[in-house]
Design an enzyme around this catalytic site. Structure first.
Site, PDB file in Angstrom:
ATOM      1  N   HIS A 122     -15.626  30.593 -39.081  1.00  0.00           N
ATOM      2  CA  HIS A 122     -15.504  29.999 -37.745  1.00  0.00           C
ATOM      3  C   HIS A 122     -16.881  29.998 -37.072  1.00  0.00           C
ATOM      4  CE1 HIS A 122     -14.704  30.897 -33.317  1.00  0.00           C
ATOM      5  NE2 HIS A 122     -14.336  29.637 -33.470  1.00  0.00           N
ATOM      6  N   HIS A 178     -23.442  26.845 -29.980  1.00  0.00           N
ATOM      7  CA  HIS A 178     -22.279  27.627 -29.518  1.00  0.00           C
ATOM      8  C   HIS A 178     -22.725  28.420 -28.298  1.00  0.00           C
ATOM      9  CE1 HIS A 178     -18.861  30.686 -30.151  1.00  0.00           C
ATOM     10  NE2 HIS A 178     -18.378  29.578 -29.618  1.00  0.00           N
TER      11      HIS A 178
END
Length: 347
Positions: free
Chosen positions: A62, A137
């Site tokens: 992930h 991110h």
């Protein structure tokens, strides 16, 4: 003389013992595979080479690229305006890093450890000249082109391994940025790219015969203009969005029951997602120490109880894939397909 009921009970106990022994052998084998996960696809038994890749158990990560994020960069366009304002304080970026990083291993290290699915979020850098694209991110990561080169270098050395690259979030990108990125993908992998095909036709045998090693999933309409870009709806990845491990496991069960039998791959995101209040309560501890460490054993136990196949698990993703022997555990599930074949042959 033993009663029929007693004999039946004895047989059941014997079957249970055999199943326990088989499970123990499987996890022992998983431990042994830890040393040879770089070539695990090429080492699968011949009987599994004709299985659709959508029916195999495949380990993934992930936010795969988040092993390095740049504290000195601006906050990414994936963040709210309030966060961008707060991030002018240098300490805030240090805290953001603790919650943005979901992996410790580089692409090369993940690949060598058996990971074959990569969850990718990308962005341009607003205000930067040119069309360079970066992983993102919360904070900016490395250039996408550098990550693709690293993956291709591994594939050159391991010609029987296949990877899934899922470009599922795009930020601050217009069509010209997408054309730039798509050209980078094409130049990085060339003939290794697998064109869109009926999902059930895509087996390891098929990939090896065509000398393909890369499936690209691209969640943006331009995928229609390129034969090697698979539409995002072929890679559904339902997201539990919870901090509660019990709710997560229930969600994973429910979405598996609802997965399409045919025509798509499927991602089980075995991850917990922090809420704002979670971060506020545990600012300095970060994601790994707050949510991941204490819940990974229960998540891994759920993984061990799964079966691959038409209605079973396919791709399973995790944060910090090296903290437990996640990849080997997922890979070992494929042995259950062989056991099913053997049982069907005997019946």
């Amino acid at each position: 003389m033993r009663s029929p009921g007693g004999r039946e009970g004895g047989r059941r106990r014997q079957q249970e013992q055999q199943q326990q022994q088989q499970q123990q052998q499987r996890w022992a084998a998983a431990g042994a595979m830890a040393e040879s996960k770089a070539d695990w696809m090429g080492s699968l038994p011949a009987a599994l080479l004709s299985y659709p890749l959508s029916n195999l158990a495949i380990p993934g990560s992930h936010d795969s690229f988040s092993y390095w994020v740049d504290e000195k960069s601006p906050v990414g366009p994936d963040q709210a305006t309030a966060i961008k304002r707060l991030a002018r304080i240098s300490l805030v970026k240090k805290i953001m890093k603790k919650w943005s990083v979901t992996q410790n291993l580089t692409f090369k290290e993940q690949l060598e450890g058996g990971i074959r699915y990569f969850d990718l979020r990308v962005s341009s850098r607003p205000g930067e000249m040119g069309q360079e694209i970066y992983f993102i991110h919360g904070l900016f990561g490395i250039k996408v082109s550098d990550g693709l080169k690293e993956i291709n270098s591994f594939l050159e050395q391991h010609p029987k391994e296949v990877v899934f690259l899922d470009f599922n979030h795009f930020y601050a990108m217009d069509d010209s940025h997408h054309f730039f990125l798509i050209n980078k993908i094409r130049s990085a992998f060339g003939s290794k790219l697998c064109s869109v095909e009926c999902v059930e036709h895509v087996t390891l045998q098929y990939m090896w015969e065509k000398k393909h090693q890369v499936l690209i999933f691209y969640h943006y309409p331009l995928h229609q203009e390129y034969p090697f870009l698979w539409p995002g709806n072929k890679m559904p990845a339902p997201w539990a969005n919870t901090t509660n491990v019990h709710k997560l496991l229930q969600f994973l069960e429910t979405t598996l029951e609802e997965r399409s039998r045919y025509g798509t791959f499927h991602v089980s995101q075995a991850i917990l997602t922090p809420r704002v209040k979670t971060i506020a309560r545990h600012l300095i501890r970060g994601l790994k120490n707050t949510l991941v460490h204490r819940n990974l054993p229960m998540i891994l136990n759920w993984v061990k109880a799964q079966k691959p196949g038409v209605m079973g698990v396919n791709i399973i993703t995790s944060d910090f894939v090296e903290l437990v022997d996640f990849a080997a555990t997922v890979i070992a599930l494929n042995d259950l397909l062989l056991e099913e074949d053997e049982a069907a042959t005997k019946s």
